[in-house]
Design an enzyme around this catalytic site. Structure first.
Site, PDB file in Angstrom:
ATOM      1  N   HIS A  69       0.815  -1.218   0.000  1.00 50.92           N
ATOM      2  CA  HIS A  69       0.000   0.000   0.000  1.00 50.92           C
ATOM      3  C   HIS A  69       0.845   1.263   0.000  1.00 50.92           C
ATOM      4  CE1 HIS A  69       0.402  -0.774   4.453  1.00 50.92           C
ATOM      5  NE2 HIS A  69       0.496   0.538   4.521  1.00 50.92           N
TER       6      HIS A  69
ATOM      7  N   GLU B  87      -7.753   4.406  10.160  1.00 48.56           N
ATOM      8  CA  GLU B  87      -7.376   4.209   8.757  1.00 48.56           C
ATOM      9  C   GLU B  87      -8.406   3.443   7.956  1.00 48.56           C
ATOM     10  OE1 GLU B  87      -6.381   1.062   7.516  1.00 48.56           O
ATOM     11  OE2 GLU B  87      -5.714  -0.078   9.255  1.00 48.56           O
TER      12      GLU B  87
ATOM     13  N   GLN C 280      -3.896   3.361   1.466  1.00 49.55           N
ATOM     14  CA  GLN C 280      -4.243   3.416   2.889  1.00 49.55           C
ATOM     15  C   GLN C 280      -4.399   4.885   3.280  1.00 49.55           C
ATOM     16  OE1 GLN C 280      -1.159   2.399   5.915  1.00 49.55           O
ATOM     17  NE2 GLN C 280      -2.709   0.990   6.708  1.00 49.55           N
TER      18      GLN C 280
HETATM   19  C1  V0V Z   1       9.261  12.115   9.403  1.00 53.97           C
HETATM   20  N1  V0V Z   1      10.202  12.280   8.456  1.00 53.97           N
HETATM   21  C2  V0V Z   1       9.778  11.713   7.324  1.00 53.97           C
HETATM   22  C3  V0V Z   1       8.499  11.198   7.623  1.00 53.97           C
HETATM   23  N2  V0V Z   1       8.211  11.467   8.922  1.00 53.97           N
HETATM   24  N3  V0V Z   1      10.348  11.585   6.126  1.00 53.97           N
HETATM   25  C4  V0V Z   1       9.645  10.949   5.175  1.00 53.97           C
HETATM   26  N4  V0V Z   1       8.399  10.427   5.380  1.00 53.97           N
HETATM   27  C5  V0V Z   1       7.810  10.542   6.569  1.00 53.97           C
HETATM   28  N5  V0V Z   1       6.609  10.034   6.770  1.00 53.97           N
HETATM   29  C6  V0V Z   1      11.489  12.962   8.598  1.00 53.97           C
HETATM   30  C7  V0V Z   1      11.317  14.337   9.243  1.00 53.97           C
HETATM   31  O1  V0V Z   1      11.015  15.292   8.271  1.00 53.97           O
HETATM   32  C8  V0V Z   1      12.649  14.539   9.903  1.00 53.97           C
HETATM   33  O2  V0V Z   1      13.577  15.010   8.963  1.00 53.97           O
HETATM   34  C9  V0V Z   1      13.068  13.153  10.334  1.00 53.97           C
HETATM   35  O3  V0V Z   1      12.318  12.242   9.492  1.00 53.97           O
HETATM   36  C10 V0V Z   1      12.707  12.860  11.779  1.00 53.97           C
HETATM   37  O4  V0V Z   1      11.361  13.194  11.944  1.00 53.97           O
HETATM   38  P1  V0V Z   1      10.782  13.910  13.228  1.00 53.97           P
HETATM   39  O5  V0V Z   1       9.568  14.666  12.839  1.00 53.97           O
HETATM   40  O6  V0V Z   1      11.847  14.599  13.960  1.00 53.97           O
HETATM   41  O7  V0V Z   1      10.475  12.661  14.109  1.00 53.97           O
HETATM   42  P2  V0V Z   1       9.170  11.933  14.425  1.00 53.97           P
HETATM   43  O8  V0V Z   1       9.093  11.874  15.900  1.00 53.97           O
HETATM   44  O9  V0V Z   1       8.025  12.497  13.687  1.00 53.97           O
HETATM   45  O10 V0V Z   1       9.445  10.472  13.860  1.00 53.97           O
HETATM   46  C11 V0V Z   1       9.477  10.177  12.506  1.00 53.97           C
HETATM   47  C12 V0V Z   1       9.366   8.656  12.384  1.00 53.97           C
HETATM   48  C13 V0V Z   1       8.000   8.256  13.001  1.00 53.97           C
HETATM   49  C14 V0V Z   1       9.464   8.286  10.924  1.00 53.97           C
HETATM   50  C15 V0V Z   1      10.511   8.018  13.156  1.00 53.97           C
HETATM   51  O11 V0V Z   1       6.956   8.900  12.286  1.00 53.97           O
HETATM   52  C16 V0V Z   1       7.742   6.776  13.027  1.00 53.97           C
HETATM   53  O12 V0V Z   1       8.231   6.047  13.887  1.00 53.97           O
HETATM   54  N6  V0V Z   1       6.928   6.260  12.078  1.00 53.97           N
HETATM   55  C17 V0V Z   1       6.583   4.820  12.027  1.00 53.97           C
HETATM   56  C18 V0V Z   1       5.173   4.561  12.502  1.00 53.97           C
HETATM   57  C19 V0V Z   1       4.133   5.233  11.677  1.00 53.97           C
HETATM   58  O13 V0V Z   1       4.400   6.101  10.854  1.00 53.97           O
HETATM   59  N7  V0V Z   1       2.833   4.866  11.912  1.00 53.97           N
HETATM   60  C20 V0V Z   1       1.676   5.426  11.222  1.00 53.97           C
HETATM   61  C21 V0V Z   1       1.239   4.593  10.072  1.00 53.97           C
HETATM   62  P3  V0V Z   1      14.279  16.437   9.089  1.00 53.97           P
HETATM   63  O14 V0V Z   1      13.147  17.423   9.096  1.00 53.97           O
HETATM   64  O15 V0V Z   1      15.011  16.350  10.397  1.00 53.97           O
HETATM   65  O16 V0V Z   1      15.165  16.510   7.900  1.00 53.97           O
HETATM   66  S1  V0V Z   1       0.403   3.169  10.663  1.00 53.97           S
HETATM   67  C22 V0V Z   1       0.233   2.055   9.369  1.00 53.97           C
HETATM   68  O17 V0V Z   1       0.807   2.345   8.246  1.00 53.97           O
HETATM   69  C23 V0V Z   1      -0.509   0.908   9.601  1.00 53.97           C
HETATM   70  C24 V0V Z   1      -1.238   0.661  10.873  1.00 53.97           C
HETATM   71  C25 V0V Z   1      -0.603  -0.150   8.558  1.00 53.97           C
HETATM   72  O18 V0V Z   1      -0.063  -0.010   7.474  1.00 53.97           O
HETATM   73  O19 V0V Z   1      -1.268  -1.211   8.826  1.00 53.97           O
HETATM   74 CO    CO Z   2       0.788   1.540   6.373  1.00 56.64          CO
END
Ligand code: V0V
Ligand code: CO
Length: 140
Positions: free
Chosen positions: A7, A43, A59
């Site tokens: 997705h 979602e 998604q």
């Molecule tokens: C943050 N950054 C991204 C980003 N989110 N880059 C690309 N795509 C994204 N989605 C960049 C951000 O701009 C920063 O860069 C750097 O990463 C650190 O981000 P931050 O804002 O300081 O840190 P956080 O606390 O927002 O953490 C970012 C991460 C967090 C990616 C570590 O979002 C995470 O753990 N995500 C995994 C879980 C998740 O996303 N769950 C929701 C979907 P600069 O500005 O420093 O250069 S749930 C899902 O998909 C489900 C249930 C499913 O599929 O079934």
């Molecule tokens: Co997902």
């Protein structure tokens, strides 16, 4: 290692509004909806096609709070593509193989994902700026 794109995750401020938009524009059907407290999202999965080991979907993700991953993303970047999820045969195996290459794993172990899947995320900074999700679909 990857069997298909499982997705594309889209960050939305209003899930119902974006479900209506995507269904109307592309004739897609919602096949699952879920609140995932652990991931901080409400979602919906819109079915595109069936493939090896599972389907392909859009998604749509609405955050449950401002300090969740999607809530922070919306504040920083606004609505749009949040992550790309690849279908793998075995998520734990994919995590260890990719982890060995120096990519930071955001999960120590697989988590519960949409439609009974097992998921894990890779740090976007180690994957060319793309938040990457590994998905092992539930057995059908
Ligand atoms: C943050 N950054 C991204 C980003 N989110 N880059 C690309 N795509 C994204 N989605 C960049 C951000 O701009 C920063 O860069 C750097 O990463 C650190 O981000 P931050 O804002 O300081 O840190 P956080 O606390 O927002 O953490 C970012 C991460 C967090 C990616 C570590 O979002 C995470 O753990 N995500 C995994 C879980 C998740 O996303 N769950 C929701 C979907 P600069 O500005 O420093 O250069 S749930 C899902 O998909 C489900 C249930 C499913 O599929 O079934
Ligand atoms: Co997902």
């Amino acid at each position: 290692m990857f069997m298909r794109i499982d997705h594309i995750g889209i960050a939305c401020r209003d899930l119902e509004e974006k479900i209506e938009l995507f269904s109307r524009l592309f004739d897609l059907e919602v096949v699952a909806r879920e609140v995932n407290e652990e991931q901080g999202v409400k979602e919906a999965m819109l079915h595109i096609a069936d493939g090896e080991g599972g389907g392909s979907y859009i998604q749509l993700l609405e955050p449950l709070s401002d300090d969740s991953p999607v809530g922070k993303f919306l504040a920083k970047r606004g609505e749009g593509v949040h992550h790309v999820a690849f279908g793998v045969p075995d998520v734990a195996d994919a995590m260890s193989k990719i982890g060995e290459k120096g990519v930071r794993l955001l999960d120590e172990r697989p988590r519960h994902g949409s439609m009974g899947s097992q998921i894990a995320f890779l740090h976007p900074k180690d994957v060319g700026g793309m938040l990457t999700e590994l998905v092992q679909a539930a057995k059908r």
